[in-house]
Design a protein around this motif. Sequence first.
Motif, PDB file in Angstrom:
ATOM      1  N   UNK A 195       0.862  -1.192   0.000  1.00 36.91           N
ATOM      2  CA  UNK A 195       0.000   0.000   0.000  1.00 36.91           C
ATOM      3  C   UNK A 195       0.892   1.233   0.000  1.00 36.91           C
ATOM      4  N   UNK A 196       0.339   2.381  -0.396  1.00 41.09           N
ATOM      5  CA  UNK A 196       1.135   3.607  -0.409  1.00 41.09           C
ATOM      6  C   UNK A 196       1.137   4.288   0.948  1.00 41.09           C
ATOM      7  N   UNK A 197       0.067   4.129   1.706  1.00 42.62           N
ATOM      8  CA  UNK A 197       0.017   4.775   3.023  1.00 42.62           C
ATOM      9  C   UNK A 197      -1.065   4.176   3.897  1.00 42.62           C
ATOM     10  N   UNK A 198      -0.904   4.402   5.224  1.00 40.20           N
ATOM     11  CA  UNK A 198      -1.918   3.981   6.183  1.00 40.20           C
ATOM     12  C   UNK A 198      -2.242   5.184   7.083  1.00 40.20           C
ATOM     13  N   UNK A 199      -3.243   5.986   6.647  1.00 42.32           N
ATOM     14  CA  UNK A 199      -3.613   7.109   7.511  1.00 42.32           C
ATOM     15  C   UNK A 199      -4.160   6.558   8.832  1.00 42.32           C
ATOM     16  N   UNK A 200      -3.719   7.171   9.944  1.00 42.17           N
ATOM     17  CA  UNK A 200      -4.123   6.600  11.235  1.00 42.17           C
ATOM     18  C   UNK A 200      -5.592   6.888  11.562  1.00 42.17           C
ATOM     19  N   UNK A 201      -6.125   7.968  10.997  1.00 45.67           N
ATOM     20  CA  UNK A 201      -7.546   8.270  11.224  1.00 45.67           C
ATOM     21  C   UNK A 201      -8.099   9.041  10.021  1.00 45.67           C
ATOM     22  N   UNK A 202      -9.373   9.409  10.127  1.00 41.96           N
ATOM     23  CA  UNK A 202     -10.038  10.022   8.977  1.00 41.96           C
ATOM     24  C   UNK A 202      -9.441  11.386   8.631  1.00 41.96           C
ATOM     25  N   UNK A 203      -9.024  12.109   9.655  1.00 44.80           N
ATOM     26  CA  UNK A 203      -8.449  13.422   9.405  1.00 44.80           C
ATOM     27  C   UNK A 203      -7.102  13.272   8.678  1.00 44.80           C
ATOM     28  N   UNK A 204      -6.296  12.316   9.145  1.00 44.18           N
ATOM     29  CA  UNK A 204      -5.003  12.076   8.494  1.00 44.18           C
ATOM     30  C   UNK A 204      -5.199  11.619   7.055  1.00 44.18           C
ATOM     31  N   UNK A 205      -6.311  10.939   6.777  1.00 48.55           N
ATOM     32  CA  UNK A 205      -6.579  10.451   5.419  1.00 48.55           C
ATOM     33  C   UNK A 205      -6.644  11.623   4.432  1.00 48.55           C
ATOM     34  N   UNK A 206      -7.126  12.773   4.892  1.00 47.03           N
ATOM     35  CA  UNK A 206      -7.250  13.930   3.993  1.00 47.03           C
ATOM     36  C   UNK A 206      -5.871  14.415   3.545  1.00 47.03           C
TER      37      UNK A 206
END
Length: 224
Positions: A195-206
Amino acid sequence: MVNKDEIISKFKEAIIIGDEEAAVRLAKEAIAAGLDAYEMVTKYGGEAMEVINKQYEEKKIFVPEVLLAANALSAAVEILKPHMKVEKTSIPAKVVLGVVEGDIHDIGKNLVKIMLSSAGFEVIDLGRDVPLQKFIEVAKQEKADVVGMSALMSTTMPGMKKVIDMLKDAGIRNKVKVIVGGAPVTEEWALSIGADARPKDASAAVGITKQLVEKLRKERGDSW
Ligand code: B1M
């Protein structure tokens, strides 16, 4: 004077006991009192779900009670979502998002959808328990920029790797960025499956989606 701490503690309690009506009322009170909508869901809602998780693990409660709590939190999310503050993106992009096959835990995925949509991304929500092939089909059909997958169970996480392998087999891995998330998904594991990334939460996903899309535009341009 409105007591913010009291609202927060009653809000958590309403979720824990699965009182949807009270959770909705307290979500409205939280907004009126100037509390942060995103924090109400992720911090305080998250803390309430951790209490539920502990009670479930200790066999003090069972699936029906967990479901009531989840429904109370989801109902509060509906009230709080228009109030979540997100910085808008300047680069439009399409995100195909879903919870992988076998997994129906969708509260986290729904939060990711809310935050990405509020930031201005076009989110194609495949829902939950999504057949793995569907991610590939829709990514192709929609010429997606990002494929986002959520999983909450150790038994369903391997589905994420399968999707990445299927993207490779279909010859489109270089056309999209892949983000994965969910409570058991670690950064190390995410990178190990490609995978390219694992945002830790929804805010980090942005923020992460913005960065990945910028990178993708440089690598791929607008061609698909
Ligand atoms: Co179940 N469940 N559950 N459950 N449930 C867990 C996950 C579990 C850890 C509980 C436990 O045993 N301690 C356990 C999994 C164990 C394992 O991994 N092997 C479990 C189990 C076993 C089960 C069942 C099998 C129970 C049964 O039937 N015997 C069953 C499975 C059903 C299925 O999926 N096939 C089941 C059912 C359910 C309910 C339906 C009752 C309900 C879900 C309702 C719903 O989602 N609509 C439920 C719930 C609520 C939970 C817990 C208690 C809470 C999950 C939650 O909503 N958290 C959970 C325990 C836990 O996770 N600690 C548990 C709040 C939510 C905001 O957080 O989803 O982590 P989360 O999202 C976060 C981040 O992770 C991140 O952003 C969000 C915050 O901003 N994130 C992403 C999430 N996805 C992302 C994607 C991204 C980026 C970030 O990019 C794409």
